[in-house]
Design a protein around this motif. Structure first.
Motif, short mmCIF file in Angstrom:
data_model
loop_
_atom_site.label_atom_id
_atom_site.label_comp_id
_atom_site.label_asym_id
_atom_site.label_seq_id
_atom_site.Cartn_x
_atom_site.Cartn_y
_atom_site.Cartn_z
N SER A 148 78.63 49.01 44.81
CA SER A 148 77.72 48.81 45.94
C SER A 148 77.04 50.12 46.34
O SER A 148 75.84 50.15 46.62
CB SER A 148 78.47 48.22 47.14
N PHE B 167 73.09 50.33 45.89
CA PHE B 167 72.34 50.45 47.14
C PHE B 167 71.54 51.75 47.20
O PHE B 167 70.41 51.76 47.69
CB PHE B 167 73.29 50.38 48.33
N ALA C 8 68.62 46.58 48.52
CA ALA C 8 69.81 46.60 49.38
C ALA C 8 69.47 46.19 50.80
O ALA C 8 70.20 45.40 51.43
CB ALA C 8 70.43 48.00 49.36
N LYS C 9 68.36 46.72 51.32
CA LYS C 9 67.94 46.35 52.68
C LYS C 9 67.68 44.85 52.80
O LYS C 9 68.08 44.22 53.78
CB LYS C 9 66.67 47.12 53.07
N ASN D 234 68.26 54.17 54.97
CA ASN D 234 68.68 53.36 53.83
C ASN D 234 70.18 53.13 53.83
O ASN D 234 70.94 53.99 54.33
CB ASN D 234 68.29 54.05 52.51
N PRO D 235 70.64 52.02 53.28
CA PRO D 235 72.08 51.79 53.18
C PRO D 235 72.79 52.94 52.48
O PRO D 235 72.30 53.46 51.47
CB PRO D 235 72.17 50.50 52.35
#
Length: 486
Positions: free
Chosen positions: A255, A259, A266-267, A293-294
């Protein structure tokens, strides 16, 4: 494992500072692989556990799964996301079962440590229950965590002094359930602590509101992993624990890298997952649409979606915006929204600190760790026979601290084999090192602490660790580049 009896006045092989999850980990590795070495753990508090003994706020739990947050050598058999009391009980059992508990000296605050090149030894000054005591150790190993136990991160909240109700920070929680029963509560912050507090308090408060300047990503995970249940059903206990642990590590890194590589995707994924759990009257934007961002900041975890459930049931509310003013009984946002409250919880982050505020000197000359680079995430430039325990920002803390523990054990074995009494990290090309933050997150509390923390570099053994499997191989088999032995 047998125990070794010796007087505290003996010269110790290793002195561990801190009896939290990292300190117990370090002690186990020493006890298991170097049973003849003399070690003690000095703990400032009255019992072991570190974070899990200090924090008392409602719902306190790990924000990492316990199969990776727990120890590799002691399988975790409870829920994947567990509470503080369960984690503390687990740590106590590990300490008692492995003869570690008897090596801990409580109410022992390490105030200063001086390395003597002549004697190849650390002279450590300790306030032990109000009296000064001195220890000598060949190796000093700080396992004090990553935040200041005595001070909270100061947050500028306009007009907070005007508030007539109770203001409490989660780190120094002093409320009982009856203190907030039937009360209006505002929780300022959007991190893991705030996300934990809301569902834990909502059943007894009159109203509870999350007040956030900007939102964060909140991911629901099942408290009991169904795949883990299947693995336990078909494999022997220890093998099952290993497989589950490796599966969860793989999930974490998959992940993280996906991401980071595809932030737009991812968003979109996180946005859809979040929207599907929100009530119709709470929009995704602005409350759940972060401006980063993630994995620029850690993802917040809520077990079984408890945070979202609380919102859907109408037991909690959310307000997003900058605080304009706090009055005697309400918070006013700059967008005009007003949040009446009787209690304010300032879940605004931790004050970061590594090394436990120990005044550290080498031959009486002060060493400022904030001006030094960290070698393989384990040792500080210029400090002989000194290790520090740092975990990961993109995975469970314990994975990183165990890499350090295994590295320290191997390093001591190496020094014994070649009859060396000191080792000090010293970059061969310091003027060519490019500095970067020790912790790779852009959270406010991390950014505020950058100038006070040791530094990482972008190359060589001075890079910060980011991958458990690679770092574990390095800990067990890696070279000793830029270490000077004597």
């Amino acid at each position: 494992m047998g125990s070794i009896n010796y007087d505290d006045s003996d010269v110790l092989d290793v002195l561990i500072v801190g009896a939290g999850i990292s300190g117990i980990n370090a002690a186990y590795r020493l006890h298991d692989e170097l049973p003849d070495k003399k070690y003690l753990i000095l703990e400032n508090r009255e019992q072991l556990g570190g974070t899990w003994d200090l924090f008392k706020y409602p719902g306190i739990r790990s924000d990492s799964d316990l199969h990776t947050f727990g120890y590799a050598f002691k399988e975790w058999t409870g829920a994947d996301i567990a509470g503080g009391a369960e984690i503390l009980a687990y740590l106590k059992k590990v300490a008692e079962d492995n003869g570690i508990a008897e090596r801990i000296r409580y109410k022992s605050k390490v105030e200063a440590a001086d390395w003597s090149t002549e004697e190849r030894c650390w002279f450590v000054t300790v306030n032990q229950d109000g009296e000064q005591k001195n220890y000598r150790a060949r190796f000093l190993y700080t396992c004090t965590g990553y935040y200041d136990y005595n001070k909270v991160l100061h947050a500028e909240i306009p007009g907070i002094k005007n508030f007539k109700g109770k203001v409490v920070h989660p780190q120094f929680w002093d409320l009982k359930e009856d203190d907030y029963r039937g009360k209006r509560v505002a929780v300022i912050g959007s991190g893991a602590t705030a996300i934990t507090l809301i569902p834990s308090m909502a059943n007894v408060t009159k109203d509870i509101t999350l007040v956030q300047r900007s939102p964060t990503y909140i991911l629901s995970l099942e408290k009991y992993d169904p795949i883990a249940k299947v693995i336990r059903a078909i494999l022997p206990k220890r093998m099952a624990a290993f497989v589950i642990r490796q599966k969860n590590i793989a999930r974490i890194y998959a992940s993280f890298h996906i991401f980071r590589t595809f932030p737009g995707v991812a968003k979109a994924i996180l946005g859809r997952l979040t929207k599907s759990q929100l009530p119709s009257d709470i929009p995704l934007d602005p409350h759940f649409k972060p401006n980063y961002n993630p994995w620029d900041q850690r993802l917040c975890i809520c077990p079984d979606g408890d945070f979202y459930t609380t919102l859907r049931e109408g037991k909690a509310h959310i307000a997003t915006g900058h605080i304009d003013q706090v009055t005697s009984n309400e918070i006013i946002l700059k967008n005009g929204e007003r949040i009446p409250c009787d209690i304010i919880v300032t879940a605004t982050g931790l004050k970061l600190s590594v090394g436990g505020h120990i005044k550290t000197t080498v031959d009486k000359k002060t060493v400022d760790p904030s001006e030094r680079f960290v070698w393989k995430g384990s040792m500080i430039e210029g400090l002989p026979n000194y290790a520090l325990s740092i975990g990961y920002t993109n995975a469970s803390w314990t994975l990183g601290s165990d890499c350090t523990a295994q590295y320290v054990v191997r390093l001591i074995k190496h020094m014994d084999k070649y009859h060396k009494s000191s080792v000090v990290p010293k970059p061969s090309n310091r003027d060519q090192l490019t500095q970067r933050p020790l912790l790779d997150l852009n959270s406010t509390y991390v950014k505020k602490a950058e100038k006070d923390l040791p530094k990482a570099a972008t190359s060589g053994p001075w890079r910060m660790r980011t991958n458990y499997w690679y770092d574990l191989v390095q800990a067990k088999y890696g070279g000793y580049d830029d270490l000077v032995f004597a």
